[in-house]
Design a protein around this motif. Structure first.
Motif, PDB file in Angstrom:
ATOM      1  N   GLU A  60       0.758  -1.151   0.109  1.00 10.85           N
ATOM      2  CA  GLU A  60      -0.019  -0.140   0.065  1.00 10.85           C
ATOM      3  C   GLU A  60       0.952   1.178   0.024  1.00 10.85           C
ATOM      4  OE1 GLU A  60      -3.754   0.371   0.193  1.00 10.85           O
ATOM      5  OE2 GLU A  60      -3.178  -1.659  -0.803  1.00 10.85           O
ATOM      6  N   PHE A  61       1.229   1.849  -1.093  1.00 12.48           N
ATOM      7  CA  PHE A  61       2.030   2.964  -1.363  1.00 12.48           C
ATOM      8  C   PHE A  61       1.557   4.109  -0.694  1.00 12.48           C
ATOM      9  CE2 PHE A  61       3.907  -0.012  -4.314  1.00 12.48           C
ATOM     10  CZ  PHE A  61       5.306   0.205  -4.362  1.00 12.48           C
ATOM     11  N   GLY A  62       0.209   4.588  -0.697  1.00 16.80           N
ATOM     12  CA  GLY A  62       0.068   5.697   0.123  1.00 16.80           C
ATOM     13  C   GLY A  62       0.256   5.443   1.820  1.00 16.80           C
ATOM     14  N   ALA A  63      -0.123   4.349   2.168  1.00 21.08           N
ATOM     15  CA  ALA A  63      -0.056   4.072   3.556  1.00 21.08           C
ATOM     16  C   ALA A  63       1.768   3.808   3.825  1.00 21.08           C
ATOM     17  CB  ALA A  63      -0.761   2.704   4.043  1.00 21.08           C
ATOM     18  N   SER A  64       2.304   3.694   3.016  1.00 21.19           N
ATOM     19  CA  SER A  64       3.804   3.045   3.056  1.00 21.19           C
ATOM     20  C   SER A  64       4.709   4.456   3.131  1.00 21.19           C
ATOM     21  CB  SER A  64       4.209   2.143   2.152  1.00 21.19           C
ATOM     22  OG  SER A  64       3.616   1.183   2.242  1.00 21.19           O
ATOM     23  N   LEU A  65       4.212   5.710   3.254  1.00 23.71           N
ATOM     24  CA  LEU A  65       5.078   6.694   3.068  1.00 23.71           C
ATOM     25  C   LEU A  65       6.107   6.904   4.402  1.00 23.71           C
ATOM     26  CD1 LEU A  65       3.050   9.549   1.248  1.00 23.71           C
ATOM     27  CD2 LEU A  65       4.685   8.216   0.115  1.00 23.71           C
ATOM     28  N   LEU A  66       5.452   6.678   5.516  1.00 24.94           N
ATOM     29  CA  LEU A  66       6.420   6.701   6.616  1.00 24.94           C
ATOM     30  C   LEU A  66       6.594   5.460   7.139  1.00 24.94           C
ATOM     31  CD1 LEU A  66       4.740   9.771   8.285  1.00 24.94           C
ATOM     32  CD2 LEU A  66       6.771   9.798   6.935  1.00 24.94           C
ATOM     33  N   ARG A  67       5.639   4.423   6.955  1.00 26.01           N
ATOM     34  CA  ARG A  67       5.767   3.154   7.451  1.00 26.01           C
ATOM     35  C   ARG A  67       5.185   2.162   6.493  1.00 26.01           C
ATOM     36  NH1 ARG A  67       3.570   1.537  13.596  1.00 26.01           N
ATOM     37  NH2 ARG A  67       4.567   3.147  14.112  1.00 26.01           N
ATOM     38  N   SER A  68       5.990   1.197   5.922  1.00 20.50           N
ATOM     39  CA  SER A  68       5.782   0.396   4.960  1.00 20.50           C
ATOM     40  C   SER A  68       4.639  -0.609   5.413  1.00 20.50           C
ATOM     41  CB  SER A  68       6.870  -0.716   4.534  1.00 20.50           C
ATOM     42  OG  SER A  68       7.819   0.165   3.797  1.00 20.50           O
ATOM     43  N   THR A  69       3.745  -0.528   4.499  1.00 18.21           N
ATOM     44  CA  THR A  69       2.347  -1.213   5.071  1.00 18.21           C
ATOM     45  C   THR A  69       1.926  -2.325   3.627  1.00 18.21           C
ATOM     46  OG1 THR A  69       1.433   0.324   6.158  1.00 18.21           O
ATOM     47  CG2 THR A  69      -0.108  -1.142   5.553  1.00 18.21           C
ATOM     48  N   PHE A  70       1.386  -3.639   4.018  1.00 17.55           N
ATOM     49  CA  PHE A  70       1.070  -4.437   3.047  1.00 17.55           C
ATOM     50  C   PHE A  70      -0.379  -5.027   3.162  1.00 17.55           C
ATOM     51  CE2 PHE A  70       5.576  -4.247   2.687  1.00 17.55           C
ATOM     52  CZ  PHE A  70       5.999  -4.538   1.107  1.00 17.55           C
ATOM     53  N   LEU A  71      -0.944  -5.272   2.461  1.00 18.04           N
ATOM     54  CA  LEU A  71      -2.141  -6.203   2.229  1.00 18.04           C
ATOM     55  C   LEU A  71      -1.874  -7.624   2.178  1.00 18.04           C
ATOM     56  CD1 LEU A  71      -4.654  -3.951   0.471  1.00 18.04           C
ATOM     57  CD2 LEU A  71      -4.283  -3.784   3.029  1.00 18.04           C
ATOM     58  N   VAL A  72      -2.582  -8.599   2.679  1.00 19.35           N
ATOM     59  CA  VAL A  72      -2.531  -9.812   2.244  1.00 19.35           C
ATOM     60  C   VAL A  72      -3.712 -10.628   2.385  1.00 19.35           C
ATOM     61  CG1 VAL A  72      -2.057 -10.692   4.661  1.00 19.35           C
ATOM     62  CG2 VAL A  72      -1.042 -12.070   2.836  1.00 19.35           C
ATOM     63  N   GLU A  73      -4.158 -11.607   1.501  1.00 18.60           N
ATOM     64  CA  GLU A  73      -5.056 -12.361   1.472  1.00 18.60           C
ATOM     65  C   GLU A  73      -4.830 -13.815   1.168  1.00 18.60           C
ATOM     66  OE1 GLU A  73      -7.932 -11.037  -1.470  1.00 18.60           O
ATOM     67  OE2 GLU A  73      -7.668  -8.856  -0.991  1.00 18.60           O
ATOM     68  N   GLY A  74      -5.419 -14.827   1.890  1.00 16.68           N
ATOM     69  CA  GLY A  74      -5.386 -16.245   1.778  1.00 16.68           C
ATOM     70  C   GLY A  74      -6.838 -16.863   2.009  1.00 16.68           C
ATOM     71  N   PRO A  75      -6.892 -18.068   1.587  1.00 18.08           N
ATOM     72  CA  PRO A  75      -8.325 -18.891   1.934  1.00 18.08           C
ATOM     73  C   PRO A  75      -8.528 -18.817   3.250  1.00 18.08           C
ATOM     74  CG  PRO A  75      -6.589 -20.172   0.678  1.00 18.08           C
ATOM     75  CD  PRO A  75      -5.816 -19.024   1.300  1.00 18.08           C
ATOM     76  N   GLY A 135       8.704 -11.133  -0.661  1.00 15.58           N
ATOM     77  CA  GLY A 135       8.362  -9.990  -1.488  1.00 15.58           C
ATOM     78  C   GLY A 135       8.529  -8.806  -0.745  1.00 15.58           C
ATOM     79  N   LEU A 136       8.485  -9.053   0.612  1.00 12.91           N
ATOM     80  CA  LEU A 136       8.773  -7.721   1.686  1.00 12.91           C
ATOM     81  C   LEU A 136      10.238  -7.337   1.323  1.00 12.91           C
ATOM     82  CD1 LEU A 136       7.503  -8.858   4.928  1.00 12.91           C
ATOM     83  CD2 LEU A 136       6.741  -7.038   3.700  1.00 12.91           C
ATOM     84  N   ASP A 137      11.221  -8.352   1.168  1.00 15.66           N
ATOM     85  CA  ASP A 137      12.685  -7.958   1.094  1.00 15.66           C
ATOM     86  C   ASP A 137      12.865  -7.243  -0.378  1.00 15.66           C
ATOM     87  OD1 ASP A 137      15.772  -8.460   1.904  1.00 15.66           O
ATOM     88  OD2 ASP A 137      15.628  -9.017  -0.143  1.00 15.66           O
ATOM     89  N   ALA A 138      12.200  -7.962  -1.371  1.00 13.97           N
ATOM     90  CA  ALA A 138      12.173  -7.468  -2.637  1.00 13.97           C
ATOM     91  C   ALA A 138      11.589  -6.022  -3.018  1.00 13.97           C
ATOM     92  CB  ALA A 138      11.889  -8.298  -3.836  1.00 13.97           C
ATOM     93  N   LEU A 139      10.633  -5.837  -2.376  1.00 12.70           N
ATOM     94  CA  LEU A 139       9.739  -4.567  -2.451  1.00 12.70           C
ATOM     95  C   LEU A 139      10.280  -3.333  -1.611  1.00 12.70           C
ATOM     96  CD1 LEU A 139       6.412  -6.130  -3.112  1.00 12.70           C
ATOM     97  CD2 LEU A 139       8.177  -5.326  -4.805  1.00 12.70           C
ATOM     98  N   MET A 140      11.016  -3.689  -0.494  1.00 11.33           N
ATOM     99  CA  MET A 140      11.457  -2.662   0.671  1.00 11.33           C
ATOM    100  C   MET A 140      12.054  -1.615   0.068  1.00 11.33           C
ATOM    101  SD  MET A 140      10.882  -3.620   4.059  1.00 11.33           S
ATOM    102  CE  MET A 140      11.977  -5.106   4.534  1.00 11.33           C
ATOM    103  N   SER A 141      12.879  -1.388  -0.797  1.00  9.34           N
ATOM    104  CA  SER A 141      13.354  -0.274  -1.347  1.00  9.34           C
ATOM    105  C   SER A 141      12.617   0.573  -1.909  1.00  9.34           C
ATOM    106  CB  SER A 141      14.889  -0.640  -1.910  1.00  9.34           C
ATOM    107  OG  SER A 141      14.650  -1.303  -2.810  1.00  9.34           O
ATOM    108  N   ARG A 142      11.328   0.239  -2.598  1.00  8.49           N
ATOM    109  CA  ARG A 142      10.604   0.994  -3.310  1.00  8.49           C
ATOM    110  C   ARG A 142       9.647   1.979  -2.646  1.00  8.49           C
ATOM    111  NH1 ARG A 142       9.573  -3.902  -7.622  1.00  8.49           N
ATOM    112  NH2 ARG A 142      11.472  -4.280  -7.697  1.00  8.49           N
TER     113      ARG A 142
END
Length: 191
Positions: free
Chosen positions: A97-112, A184-191
């Motif tokens: 979530e790039f808007g929510a990640s400006l000051l603290r990285s935030t991700f959404l997750v879904e599974g069954p 994914g966290l590791d790969a996307l952390m610097s973006r």
């Protein structure tokens, strides 16, 4: 009591191997102290790829892909990632979530049977990580479901190489989903 995922592991570790052109990761089951006990998968991600994709293999021969994740769209910083099993069937999804990640990285997750979000545990560490060139700062994410109950956590130890300990208290969370998100966290952390 919630259903147990097809491939449930209560804890495992993810270790990045440094290479020039490919991000490589070893994912191992671990004991409660975080010591690797059994190799579960090896993952590879090509750097500078047109469309983000990470494939997890059964072993170093890379002859059998066992799961993976792939961006829904090419070159999109707000892309979502489908997590698929060995046959290509979707078993989960995550998105930064790039808007929510400006000051603290935030991700959404879904599974069954669940949906939730995760964000960096410590605001000060999040700010330090953004405004310094120190690569070995510990980074911790806590994922919770929509009721606030813990799904899983991803903790990076303070070290030069990326080494993550993943703890999964929610039995609905499939190992493959938690492993894909951790990589994914590791790969996307610097973006």
């Amino acid at each position: 009591m919630p259903d147990t995922a097809e491939m449930y592991l209560p804890h495992f570790v993810v270790r990045q191997k440094l290479t020039m052109m490919i991000n490589r990761y070893e994912i191992s089951e671990s004991d409660e102290a975080g010591n690797p006990t059994r190799l579960m998968a090896l993952a590879e991600q090509k750097r500078m790829a047109f469309k983000e994709q990470v494939t997890f293999f059964a072993d170093a021969s890379k002859s059998r892909p066992v799961f993976g994740f792939k961006a829904r769209r090419a070159i999109d910083l707000n892309a979502g990632y489908d997590i698929t099993d060995e046959s290509g069937a979707q078993i989960g999804y995550f998105k930064k979530e790039f808007g929510a990640s400006l000051l603290r990285s935030t991700f959404l997750v879904e599974g069954p049977g669940y949906a939730g979000s995760g964000r960096e545990r410590n605001q000060l560490v999040a700010l330090l990580r953004r405004f310094t060139d120190v690569d070995f700062i510990p980074v911790n994410f806590d994922f919770v479901d929509t009721t606030g109950a813990p799904l899983f956590s991803v903790e990076r130890r303070m070290s030069i190489r990326d080494h993550y300990r993943v703890t999964v208290p929610d039995r609905r969370v499939d190992f493959r989903v938690a492993a894909a998100v951790a990589v994914g966290l590791d790969a996307l952390m610097s973006r």
